[in-house]
Design an enzyme around this catalytic site. Structure first.
Site, PDB file in Angstrom:
ATOM      1  N   GLU A   1     -12.790  -8.852   0.923  1.00  0.00           N
ATOM      2  CA  GLU A   1     -13.402  -7.524   1.039  1.00  0.00           C
ATOM      3  C   GLU A   1     -14.024  -7.121  -0.301  1.00  0.00           C
ATOM      4  OE1 GLU A   1     -11.352  -5.043   4.355  1.00  0.00           O
ATOM      5  OE2 GLU A   1      -9.863  -5.368   2.795  1.00  0.00           O
TER       6      GLU A   1
ATOM      7  N   ASP B   1       0.696   0.305  -8.009  1.00  0.00           N
ATOM      8  CA  ASP B   1       0.266  -0.176  -6.693  1.00  0.00           C
ATOM      9  C   ASP B   1      -0.968  -1.064  -6.820  1.00  0.00           C
ATOM     10  OD1 ASP B   1       1.016   0.887  -3.657  1.00  0.00           O
ATOM     11  OD2 ASP B   1      -0.936  -0.063  -3.826  1.00  0.00           O
TER      12      ASP B   1
ATOM     13  N   GLU C   1     -18.632  -2.911   2.549  1.00  0.00           N
ATOM     14  CA  GLU C   1     -17.834  -1.945   3.314  1.00  0.00           C
ATOM     15  C   GLU C   1     -18.260  -0.506   3.010  1.00  0.00           C
ATOM     16  OE1 GLU C   1     -13.604  -2.500   2.758  1.00  0.00           O
ATOM     17  OE2 GLU C   1     -13.202  -0.509   3.630  1.00  0.00           O
TER      18      GLU C   1
ATOM     19  N   CYS D   1     -10.526   2.677   7.952  1.00  0.00           N
ATOM     20  CA  CYS D   1     -10.550   3.382   6.668  1.00  0.00           C
ATOM     21  C   CYS D   1     -11.895   4.044   6.410  1.00  0.00           C
ATOM     22  CB  CYS D   1     -10.235   2.410   5.536  1.00  0.00           C
ATOM     23  SG  CYS D   1     -11.140   0.850   5.652  1.00  0.00           S
ATOM     24  N   CYS D   2     -12.974   3.462   6.974  1.00  0.00           N
ATOM     25  CA  CYS D   2     -14.312   3.938   6.605  1.00  0.00           C
ATOM     26  C   CYS D   2     -14.709   5.278   7.234  1.00  0.00           C
ATOM     27  CB  CYS D   2     -15.350   2.881   6.946  1.00  0.00           C
ATOM     28  SG  CYS D   2     -15.087   1.306   6.099  1.00  0.00           S
TER      29      CYS D   2
ATOM     30  N   HIS E   1       0.785  -1.244   0.000  1.00  0.00           N
ATOM     31  CA  HIS E   1       0.000   0.000   0.000  1.00  0.00           C
ATOM     32  C   HIS E   1       0.816   1.293   0.000  1.00  0.00           C
ATOM     33  CE1 HIS E   1      -3.221  -2.710   0.897  1.00  0.00           C
ATOM     34  NE2 HIS E   1      -4.009  -1.882   1.520  1.00  0.00           N
TER      35      HIS E   1
ATOM     36  N   CYS F   1     -16.511   2.120   2.837  1.00  0.00           N
ATOM     37  CA  CYS F   1     -15.610   2.735   1.857  1.00  0.00           C
ATOM     38  C   CYS F   1     -16.025   2.406   0.428  1.00  0.00           C
ATOM     39  CB  CYS F   1     -14.180   2.214   2.029  1.00  0.00           C
ATOM     40  SG  CYS F   1     -13.277   2.936   3.380  1.00  0.00           S
TER      41      CYS F   1
ATOM     42  N   HIS G   1     -11.387  -6.902  -4.845  1.00  0.00           N
ATOM     43  CA  HIS G   1     -11.603  -6.022  -3.699  1.00  0.00           C
ATOM     44  C   HIS G   1     -12.438  -4.820  -4.137  1.00  0.00           C
ATOM     45  CE1 HIS G   1     -10.331  -2.966  -0.741  1.00  0.00           C
ATOM     46  NE2 HIS G   1     -10.023  -3.975   0.058  1.00  0.00           N
TER      47      HIS G   1
HETATM   48  O1  FUB Z   1      -6.449  -1.757   2.571  1.00  0.00           O
HETATM   49  C1  FUB Z   1      -6.766  -0.385   2.695  1.00  0.00           C
HETATM   50  C2  FUB Z   1      -8.210  -0.247   3.043  1.00  0.00           C
HETATM   51  O2  FUB Z   1      -8.480  -0.922   4.258  1.00  0.00           O
HETATM   52  C3  FUB Z   1      -9.131  -0.883   2.042  1.00  0.00           C
HETATM   53  O3  FUB Z   1      -9.560  -0.032   1.045  1.00  0.00           O
HETATM   54  C4  FUB Z   1     -10.233  -1.382   2.883  1.00  0.00           C
HETATM   55  O4  FUB Z   1     -10.996  -2.376   2.264  1.00  0.00           O
HETATM   56  C5  FUB Z   1      -9.528  -1.851   4.123  1.00  0.00           C
HETATM   57  O5  FUB Z   1      -8.966  -3.099   3.926  1.00  0.00           O
HETATM   58 ZN    ZN Z   2     -13.279   1.176   4.743  1.00  0.00          ZN
END
Ligand code: FUB
Ligand code: ZN
Length: 647
Positions: free
Chosen positions: A328, A200, A344, A412-413, A150, A346, A276
């Site tokens: 996810e 990435d 999720e 993250c959300c 990441h 996000c 994902h």
């Molecule tokens: O991996 C980064 C963020 O955290 C992702 O976008 C989400 O799904 C959570 O895993």
């Molecule tokens: Zn999230």
């Protein structure tokens, strides 16, 4: 690393036109639904999220002058710790907070952002590299594992934060730090000899680079985003070679397939939304941006196919997406389990980003309808009514086990829903020199530039609780332009008048937008009336989970039944197909909401001795009440259900 095939030839889009979203700070929500949410997020969510970032050690990772503290997030089998991407969380927080600053300056918030920026600048390496994990803990490993760690995802969020902060305050320091970081990425990655041909695995930097490009107009920023998108999924895979380089067998990859990162084939060849969910939505958002900036119809066409696949086969009725926790993300088409829905927050937020971008390229209400669906349902459910508790997973059925979190192990959300709401104004209107599009309804005043013409719009409505909307136009001098009013896909009867004169909606509507072209004058008034009955929705028969069930939706709002309202688990109810449902506004329900009431049937359990018997349960009447799904889990804990058993 090996070279990969050249990217496909790009043909110009005709016409190369895009609606430009209005500056969010030019839209002021005045009473009603979105004012209330915007105020909560600005006044409660933004400050409390900063507290959480401090309490949970997120900001401590920026203490570059001290040795790193012990990990607060474990390393997972993929080699990733949540801590690898803590930068992304405060990056997103800065972005969300910055959106509030433009219209509501706040010295304290600015000071907090400046303090983070100062530390980031201190930590930036001489060559521009910036990522707190690698700078502090493993500088020798930077850029060795784009598949799992990441690095650019985090930088992308910092970059979005820097752009938003610059646009809000005019301060360049953070932006300049991030431009140096991007310069470093440009020096390191690309098709040129001597550079790494990587990208990435967690998309994000691509769309951030387009935002940067729209500020700097530096073609290298756009070229880098284009390169990353074009390179994705080219074979042989960069991730295979990178793994071998680390001495690993690529076949040991935890997620087994690069579809997890939409890197299993070139993006223009993809037809099914896979992997994902958040990654996919960020990628597709960037693809729309690049379709516009590069006049690239091949990217637009790919997005159209993918959008239809997602919305036609893989999207929850709430706008939630990505049913499975294990990746996810997506599994097979029509797999939409309710109680185990990952969905999720996000991902729903990011679907909002994608749909909104699609609508600017192609004014089609099918896109805006999905933006609206996530706004009122699957994204908004991710934040509590008090603005400081969250859902990461947005299930559509619960037996009471789902509670909102104050923070999350992987948070993250919270900052994602915050940045969506603090920038919501930009989703309401967009314009070209000769068009003004009204995408969303909700009480507000706005100032919108159409070329040299400034239109002051006042929108009065109780939407989403009713479908009557009044728009008043303020203009210094009369001006000719086309006003495009969205007629939501859920609306089966709409009436429009201009200064009291009816517009023939059937004639004037194209792809869900009524176009009214005329010479507009100060004081002109448009009225829009959208019929908003309670709709009973049924799922495609391939969605086995929803067979025999019905979901209730009124206008853009999906409803659910909570145990706390009916005194029994909603799973025991049968809603007769002919049951009458009344709509009433309840001012006391969590800030006010329209609720649905009526009579349903409840399966009797007192006469059962064991688990099974040959006679079906007896049914007895039970008062029924449904509330907007986004408001669930804000009162007494208990069971909840969206897809109700129908009789
Ligand atoms: O991996 C980064 C963020 O955290 C992702 O976008 C989400 O799904 C959570 O895993
Ligand atoms: Zn999230």
């Amino acid at each position: 690393m090996s070279s990969t095939p050249a990217s496909p030839r790009v043909q110009p889009l005709t016409p190369p036109r895009r609606f430009i979203p209005v500056d969010h700070a030019r839209v002021d929500f005045t009473g009603g639904f979105w004012e209330s949410w915007s105020n909560t997020v600005r006044d409660v969510t933004i400050p409390t999220q900063h507290m959480r970032l401090e309490e949970e050690g997120f900001l401590e990772v920026l203490d570059f002058d001290k040795p790193p503290s012990p990990l607060v997030r474990r390393i997972q089998p993929s080699g990733l710790s949540m801590q690898h991407f803590f930068d992304s969380d405060f990056g997103k927080w800065i972005e969300a907070a910055s959106y509030t600053l433009k219209a509501h300056p706040n010295a304290d918030i600015e000071k907090k952002i400046d303090a983070i920026v100062e530390k980031l600048e201190q930590g930036q390496m001489a060559d521009g590299y910036l990522n707190s994990w690698f700078v502090r803990r493993e500088p020798e490993k930077r850029w060795t594992n784009l598949r799992d760690l990441h690095e650019m995802y985090s930088m992308g969020h910092l970059l979005e934060g820097a752009v938003a902060y610059f646009e809000a305050t005019g301060k360049r320091r953070f932006l300049d730090v991030m431009i140096r970081a991007v310069d470093h990425i440009i020096d390191t990655f690309g098709p040129e000899p001597g550079k790494l041909r990587g990208y990435d695995a967690h998309e994000e930097i691509e769309l951030a680079l387009v935002k940067l490009y729209r500020v700097t107009r530096d073609p290298r920023h756009l070229a880098l985003a284009t390169y990353f998108v074009n390179e994705r999924g080219q074979m042989p895979s960069y991730y295979d070679e990178e793994a071998r380089h680390r001495g690993e067998n690529p076949e040991d990859y935890v997620y087994q397939t690069y579809a997890y990162s939409q890197a299993h084939m070139p993006v223009r060849e993809q037809t099914q939304v896979v992997g994902h969910a958040v990654r996919a939505m960020y990628l597709f958002s960037a693809m729309v941006d690049l379709a516009h900036e590069n006049d690239d119809p091949t990217l637009k066409a790919a997005c159209e196919r993918l959008f239809d696949n997602l919305t036609g086969r893989q999207l929850y009725v709430t706008g939630g997406l990505g049913p499975s926790a294990s990746n996810e993300g997506f599994t097979r088409e029509y797999d939409l389990p309710n109680e185990t829905a990952y969905a999720e927050t996000c991902a729903a937020v990011a679907l909002g980003f994608w749909s909104h971008r699609m609508a600017q390229l192609d004014l089609d209400a099918k896109y805006t309808d999905k933006l609206e669906t996530v706004l009122f349902n699957g994204a908004l459910s991710g934040i509590s009514r008090d603005g400081e508790h969250y859902f990461y997973e947005n299930v559509l059925e619960s037996h009471g086990q789902n509670r909102r979190w104050k923070w999350h192990y992987c948070p993250c959300c919270p900052t994602n829903i915050a940045r969506l709401i603090t920038s919501l104004g930009q989703y309401v209107y967009s314009a070209t020199d000769a068009d003004l599009a009204v995408h969303l309804y909700g009480a507000n005043t706005a100032e919108i530039a159409l070329g040299q013409t400034i239109v002051r719009l006042t929108q009065e409505t109780r939407y989403p609780w009713d479908g009557d909307i009044r728009l008043a136009l303020g203009l210094d001098t009369p001006s000719s332009f086309t006003l495009h009013l969205r007629i939501p896909g859920w609306c089966r009867a709409a009436r429009v008048t201009v200064n009291g004169e009816a517009v023939d909606v059937k004639v004037a509507v194209t792809k869900g937008y009524v176009a009214i072209r005329r010479a507009w004058a100060d004081g002109d008034e448009v009225r829009l009336s959208l019929d908003m009955p309670v709709d009973r929705l049924y799922a495609h028969p391939a969605v086995g989970e929803d067979a025999g069930r019905v979901a209730l939706k009124r206008g853009p709002v999906v409803y659910c039944v909570e145990e706390t309202d009916i005194g029994t688990e909603p799973q025991r109810l049968r809603l007769p197909a002919e049951a009458r449902l009344d709509v009433a506004y309840d001012p006391n329900l969590l800030g006010g909401a329209a609720v649905l009431t009526g009579e349903a049937l409840e399966a009797e359990t007192s006469d059962w001795n064991g688990l099974y018997r040959t006679a079906p349960p007896a049914l007895k009447p039970r008062a029924f009440k449904a509330i907007p799904y986004h408001l669930w889990a804000n009162r007494d804990p208990g069971a909840m259900l969206v897809w109700l058993n129908e009789k």
